[in-house]
Motif scaffolding. Structure first.
Motif, PDB file in Angstrom:
ATOM      1  N   PRO A 165       0.828  -1.216   0.000  1.00  0.00           N
ATOM      2  CA  PRO A 165       0.000   0.000   0.000  1.00  0.00           C
ATOM      3  C   PRO A 165       0.860   1.263   0.000  1.00  0.00           C
ATOM      4  O   PRO A 165       1.874   1.340   0.702  1.00  0.00           O
ATOM      5  CB  PRO A 165      -0.800  -0.124   1.301  1.00  0.00           C
ATOM      6  N   GLY A 166       0.444   2.240  -0.807  1.00  0.00           N
ATOM      7  CA  GLY A 166       1.166   3.510  -0.871  1.00  0.00           C
ATOM      8  C   GLY A 166       0.564   4.557   0.041  1.00  0.00           C
ATOM      9  O   GLY A 166      -0.377   4.290   0.801  1.00  0.00           O
ATOM     10  N   ALA A 167       1.113   5.773  -0.045  1.00  0.00           N
ATOM     11  CA  ALA A 167       0.630   6.868   0.801  1.00  0.00           C
ATOM     12  C   ALA A 167      -0.749   7.345   0.382  1.00  0.00           C
ATOM     13  O   ALA A 167      -1.514   7.863   1.213  1.00  0.00           O
ATOM     14  CB  ALA A 167       1.631   8.030   0.765  1.00  0.00           C
ATOM     15  N   VAL A 168      -1.086   7.202  -0.902  1.00  0.00           N
ATOM     16  CA  VAL A 168      -2.411   7.575  -1.385  1.00  0.00           C
ATOM     17  C   VAL A 168      -3.352   6.394  -1.153  1.00  0.00           C
ATOM     18  O   VAL A 168      -3.064   5.277  -1.585  1.00  0.00           O
ATOM     19  CB  VAL A 168      -2.377   7.961  -2.869  1.00  0.00           C
ATOM     20  N   GLU A 169      -4.445   6.634  -0.485  1.00  0.00           N
ATOM     21  CA  GLU A 169      -5.358   5.555  -0.087  1.00  0.00           C
ATOM     22  C   GLU A 169      -5.816   4.740  -1.295  1.00  0.00           C
ATOM     23  O   GLU A 169      -6.221   5.282  -2.326  1.00  0.00           O
ATOM     24  CB  GLU A 169      -6.561   6.136   0.645  1.00  0.00           C
ATOM     25  N   GLY A 170      -5.749   3.419  -1.161  1.00  0.00           N
ATOM     26  CA  GLY A 170      -6.217   2.515  -2.195  1.00  0.00           C
ATOM     27  C   GLY A 170      -5.232   2.263  -3.315  1.00  0.00           C
ATOM     28  O   GLY A 170      -5.528   1.498  -4.244  1.00  0.00           O
ATOM     29  N   ARG A 171      -4.042   2.867  -3.271  1.00  0.00           N
ATOM     30  CA  ARG A 171      -3.043   2.691  -4.319  1.00  0.00           C
ATOM     31  C   ARG A 171      -1.904   1.802  -3.821  1.00  0.00           C
ATOM     32  O   ARG A 171      -1.551   1.823  -2.635  1.00  0.00           O
ATOM     33  CB  ARG A 171      -2.479   4.050  -4.762  1.00  0.00           C
ATOM     34  N   PHE A 172      -1.317   1.036  -4.741  1.00  0.00           N
ATOM     35  CA  PHE A 172      -0.190   0.167  -4.423  1.00  0.00           C
ATOM     36  C   PHE A 172       1.064   0.676  -5.142  1.00  0.00           C
ATOM     37  O   PHE A 172       0.985   1.198  -6.257  1.00  0.00           O
ATOM     38  CB  PHE A 172      -0.470  -1.269  -4.834  1.00  0.00           C
ATOM     39  N   VAL A 173       2.209   0.505  -4.484  1.00  0.00           N
ATOM     40  CA  VAL A 173       3.488   0.934  -5.043  1.00  0.00           C
ATOM     41  C   VAL A 173       4.469  -0.234  -4.989  1.00  0.00           C
ATOM     42  O   VAL A 173       4.297  -1.188  -4.214  1.00  0.00           O
ATOM     43  CB  VAL A 173       4.069   2.134  -4.268  1.00  0.00           C
ATOM     44  N   ASP A 174       5.495  -0.177  -5.813  1.00  0.00           N
ATOM     45  CA  ASP A 174       6.513  -1.220  -5.799  1.00  0.00           C
ATOM     46  C   ASP A 174       7.188  -1.279  -4.437  1.00  0.00           C
ATOM     47  O   ASP A 174       7.574  -0.245  -3.867  1.00  0.00           O
ATOM     48  CB  ASP A 174       7.568  -0.961  -6.878  1.00  0.00           C
ATOM     49  N   ALA A 175       7.338  -2.491  -3.934  1.00  0.00           N
ATOM     50  CA  ALA A 175       7.943  -2.704  -2.615  1.00  0.00           C
ATOM     51  C   ALA A 175       9.459  -2.781  -2.761  1.00  0.00           C
ATOM     52  O   ALA A 175      10.078  -3.841  -2.571  1.00  0.00           O
ATOM     53  CB  ALA A 175       7.383  -3.965  -1.970  1.00  0.00           C
ATOM     54  N   ILE A 176      10.060  -1.633  -3.118  1.00  0.00           N
ATOM     55  CA  ILE A 176      11.504  -1.592  -3.285  1.00  0.00           C
ATOM     56  C   ILE A 176      12.176  -1.999  -1.968  1.00  0.00           C
ATOM     57  O   ILE A 176      11.817  -1.506  -0.893  1.00  0.00           O
ATOM     58  CB  ILE A 176      11.972  -0.182  -3.705  1.00  0.00           C
ATOM     59  N   GLY A 177      13.144  -2.908  -2.067  1.00  0.00           N
ATOM     60  CA  GLY A 177      13.829  -3.405  -0.882  1.00  0.00           C
ATOM     61  C   GLY A 177      13.336  -4.749  -0.392  1.00  0.00           C
ATOM     62  O   GLY A 177      13.971  -5.375   0.469  1.00  0.00           O
ATOM     63  N   ALA A 178      12.191  -5.222  -0.911  1.00  0.00           N
ATOM     64  CA  ALA A 178      11.684  -6.528  -0.485  1.00  0.00           C
ATOM     65  C   ALA A 178      12.626  -7.647  -0.922  1.00  0.00           C
ATOM     66  O   ALA A 178      13.329  -7.541  -1.925  1.00  0.00           O
ATOM     67  CB  ALA A 178      10.297  -6.757  -1.063  1.00  0.00           C
ATOM     68  N   GLN A 179      12.622  -8.720  -0.167  1.00  0.00           N
ATOM     69  CA  GLN A 179      13.461  -9.880  -0.449  1.00  0.00           C
ATOM     70  C   GLN A 179      12.595 -11.115  -0.643  1.00  0.00           C
ATOM     71  O   GLN A 179      11.585 -11.291   0.062  1.00  0.00           O
ATOM     72  CB  GLN A 179      14.428 -10.127   0.709  1.00  0.00           C
ATOM     73  N   VAL A 180      12.969 -11.969  -1.601  1.00  0.00           N
ATOM     74  CA  VAL A 180      12.271 -13.224  -1.831  1.00  0.00           C
ATOM     75  C   VAL A 180      13.277 -14.363  -1.766  1.00  0.00           C
ATOM     76  O   VAL A 180      14.319 -14.328  -2.432  1.00  0.00           O
ATOM     77  CB  VAL A 180      11.555 -13.231  -3.198  1.00  0.00           C
ATOM     78  N   GLU A 181      12.953 -15.380  -0.968  1.00  0.00           N
ATOM     79  CA  GLU A 181      13.729 -16.617  -0.921  1.00  0.00           C
ATOM     80  C   GLU A 181      12.859 -17.719  -1.503  1.00  0.00           C
ATOM     81  O   GLU A 181      11.787 -18.030  -0.971  1.00  0.00           O
ATOM     82  CB  GLU A 181      14.115 -16.953   0.512  1.00  0.00           C
ATOM     83  N   LEU A 182      13.300 -18.302  -2.606  1.00  0.00           N
ATOM     84  CA  LEU A 182      12.557 -19.358  -3.275  1.00  0.00           C
ATOM     85  C   LEU A 182      13.055 -20.701  -2.763  1.00  0.00           C
ATOM     86  O   LEU A 182      14.233 -21.044  -2.920  1.00  0.00           O
ATOM     87  CB  LEU A 182      12.746 -19.275  -4.789  1.00  0.00           C
ATOM     88  N   HIS A 183      12.144 -21.484  -2.171  1.00  0.00           N
ATOM     89  CA  HIS A 183      12.532 -22.746  -1.541  1.00  0.00           C
ATOM     90  C   HIS A 183      12.397 -23.909  -2.522  1.00  0.00           C
ATOM     91  O   HIS A 183      11.714 -24.906  -2.246  1.00  0.00           O
ATOM     92  CB  HIS A 183      11.687 -22.980  -0.292  1.00  0.00           C
ATOM     93  N   HIS A 184      13.045 -23.789  -3.675  1.00  0.00           N
ATOM     94  CA  HIS A 184      13.015 -24.871  -4.658  1.00  0.00           C
ATOM     95  C   HIS A 184      13.879 -26.021  -4.155  1.00  0.00           C
ATOM     96  O   HIS A 184      14.994 -25.795  -3.675  1.00  0.00           O
ATOM     97  CB  HIS A 184      13.531 -24.365  -6.005  1.00  0.00           C
ATOM     98  N   PRO A 185      13.394 -27.276  -4.234  1.00  0.00           N
ATOM     99  CA  PRO A 185      14.157 -28.385  -3.663  1.00  0.00           C
ATOM    100  C   PRO A 185      15.514 -28.607  -4.334  1.00  0.00           C
ATOM    101  O   PRO A 185      16.444 -29.105  -3.680  1.00  0.00           O
ATOM    102  CB  PRO A 185      13.231 -29.591  -3.874  1.00  0.00           C
TER     103      PRO A 185
END
Length: 630
Positions: free
Chosen positions: A541-561
């Protein structure tokens, strides 16, 4: 007779011993070859398409201050830049912001074969603001600073402070922007690179501006005969007289299309970090607290790695420097080098806890034979928090040390096997006359002379310095060593490249590369081979109500076997190339794979699991630590 024979035999044995030692030494420096190069290269295939064409009235050098006229080719060596974004709302980054120094234009345009409704190239011009021929764009960075869900752009320049182009048309309108001053009053900066991330941890994007020439210096003003602030580096290996680097915190107002409040937090930088001649920066959370550490790659002097101890509203950075032992050259110790840092990228082999940090330098045989850096982890995040450096430099052992006059560098999995490749920009001045001998004379001259432009050798039209070096495409083998296969996969062009942007522009699940060239046409390298993959756009969620923004800085760990993977979303890392605001993961087997997403906002750090399947997916990160893939 016997004594004579014995002396001759001894002489022969001595010669044999010397030859053997020389042969052994030669074998030690011979670089190993990739066993089955043909089959490895067959996993990749790039097709080159032009991004632009020669503009009317194109030039090949800049007008510069009189004091710099004799080295105008050197001064004219930067400015090409490229960034990927989704301006039209196609669901993938298929729009490009391209900076072309041949006419100093900054244009938005659809990527060839990107799909969606097309439009004519649209120029981002600072209409209504102070702008003249003594100013030139150096980069274009997508950043939704008002947090209303559409893409704004920050353009940075030599000759003035950056300009914020506010998207007033919303998603799907690539030709409606308003130019606002980023800082007031406007200042004369010479900004060579700009990065975005939440540095203080308050949930809003901040800007890290790398300024090159001293503030106020009118580098591109041919009438500036009275300019006293123009100077070159005050040392070949410890230059600390550059422009002042800046950290600018943003505070969105909560209203769409409104310029956010800007707070200058540059006092968090030490004097050395602030005054370095910075050409590239890298943001990456190395300690697991959601705050990005800062890697600053500097020309003519040591780089800096700064551990982030900030709290919302107050930036606190602490520099850490590696320890040197008896067998390690000083310039291979993080924070003590004397090289020419021009790019930085992060990659996590096997989903490791800490990344390998790859830094571009000058590595020209018979020229300035420095070394690229590959800082590999040998410790833990706790070491960083304690002020220690858990990395050691291994570029030579990994095959990455030698490449040419290198600039931007990007990591990406181009064949979707779960292992990143590296693409690296190359080349400096293209001409006919080799000017390396005179540059070498400068390199060994007294440091006290370097800051004076009159002491430099002349670099003008027709001069060549590493002007015909191809870009590099580094592929890792099963033993972990990298090999350059650019000429075998369609990625080796003798262009002088500055910026690289990576993303899947045509939606086929394969990464593509946009290549920004200096004084030449820029190109798209369209990827053509690989297995299934997922491209994740992470939003919050962004600062403007109801809007979404890119989550810069987010991390993803993919648990592929079989192929665990890890990445963080910092698209603007590097010199002048901004990749798509997406994370790309290989999915061998094509099934759904669990991934853990970690992100930070104003309320703190959150973690949530999500199932990842092939294709382009949007992951909404919501309150209560929820993550939903759509």
């Amino acid at each position: 007779m016997g004594a004579t024979v014995t002396a001759a035999a001894r002489k022969t044995l001595s010669v044999i011993a010397v030859v053997a030692v020389c042969a052994a030494a030669g074998l030690m420096v011979v670089r190993p070859s990739l066993g089955d190069e043909t089959s490895v290269a067959a996993r990749f295939a790039f097709t080159a398409l032009n991004l632009n064409e020669t503009p009317v009235g194109a030039r090949t050098e800049r007008a510069v201050a009189p004091e710099l006229h004799d080295i105008r080719a050197w001064i004219s060596s930067v400015g090409a830049a490229v960034a990927l974004a989704d301006v039209r709302g196609t669901g993938r980054a298929a729009d490009v912001c391209l900076v072309d120094p041949r006419d100093d234009s900054v244009t938005l345009r659809p990527v060839p074969v990107g799909g969606g409704a097309t439009y004519a190239p649209f120029e981002l011009r600072p209409d209504g603001l102070r702008y003249d021929s003594t100013m030139a764009p150096m980069g274009c960075v997508p950043a939704d600073l008002d947090e209303d869900g559409d893409v704004d752009f920050v353009v940075h320049y030599w000759g003035r402070s950056p300009v914020l182009f506010v998207n007033t048309g919303g998603v799907g309108a690539p030709t409606r922007f308003r130019a606002d001053e980023l800082i007031e009053p406007m200042a004369v900066w010479n900004s060579g690179t700009l990065n975005v991330g939440d540095i203080d941890g308050d949930g809003h994007l901040d800007l890290l501006v790398g300024n090159y020439f001293p503030d106020g210096a009118r580098i591109l003003d041919p009438t500036a005969s009275d300019e006293t602030r123009i100077q070159m580096q005050d040392s070949m290996s410890l230059g600390r007289n550059g422009g002042t680097n800046r950290i600018l915190l943003t505070r969105p107002t909560g209203a769409a299309d409104r310029r956010p409040a800007i707070v200058d937090a540059s006092v968090a930088l030490t004097g050395d970090a602030a005054q370095s001649w910075t050409l590239a920066t890298g943001l990456q959370d190395l300690t697991g607290d959601g705050l990005p550490e800062v890697y600053q790659a500097n020309d003519f002097g040591p780089d800096q790695l700064m551990v982030n101890h900030s709290v919302p509203g107050a930036v606190r950075l602490r520099e850490v420097t590696g320890a040197r032992d008896l067998v390690t050259p000083k310039s291979e110790v993080l924070g003590r080098d004397s090289f020419k840092g021009m790019g930085v990228a992060f990659t996590y082999p096997g989903g490791a806890g800490l990344p390998m940090m790859v830094v571009s330098n000058i590595t020209v045989p018979y020229g300035l034979h420095e070394s690229n850096f590959a800082f590999v982890p040998v410790g833990s995040p706790d070491d960083l928090m304690a002020g220690k450096v858990p990395f050691t430099e291994r570029s030579e052992a990994l095959g990455l040390a030698r490449a040419g006059w290198c600039w931007d560098v990007k990591a990406g999995d181009f064949d979707n096997d779960g292992v990143d490749e590296l693409v690296q920009a190359n080349g400096f001045l293209k001409g006919e006359v080799n000017r390396w001998p005179v540059l070498q004379e400068l390199a060994i001259a007294n440091d006290e002379l370097l800051r004076h432009p009159a002491a430099w050798p002349r670099f003008g039209p027709g001069d060549d310095l590493s002007g015909h070096e191809p870009n590099r495409f580094w592929v890792r083998d099963g033993d972990g060593r990298y090999f350059d296969l650019a000429d075998r996969v369609g990625a080796a062009f003798p262009d002088n490249t500055r910026g690289l942007a990576v993303g899947d522009v045509d939606g086929d699940g394969l990464l593509d590369v946009l290549v920004a060239n200096q004084w030449e046409d820029s190109v798209l390298l369209l990827g053509g081979k690989g297995g299934p993959a997922a491209d994740l756009r992470l939003v919050r969620p962004g600062a403007v109500e109801g809007r979404f923004v890119d989550a810069i800085g987010a991390q993803v760990e993919l648990h592929h076997p079989d192929r665990p993977q890890k990445a963080q979303l910092y698209p603007a890392n590097g010199h002048s190339g901004v990749s798509a605001a997406e994370l790309h993961f290989a999915l061998p087997g094509s099934g759904a794979v669990r991934a853990t997403v970690t992100w930070r906002d104003a309320s703190g750090t959150h973690r949530a699991d999500v199932l990842v399947t092939p294709g382009h997916r949007t992951v909404e990160l919501g309150p209560g630590a929820t993550a939903v893939a759509r």
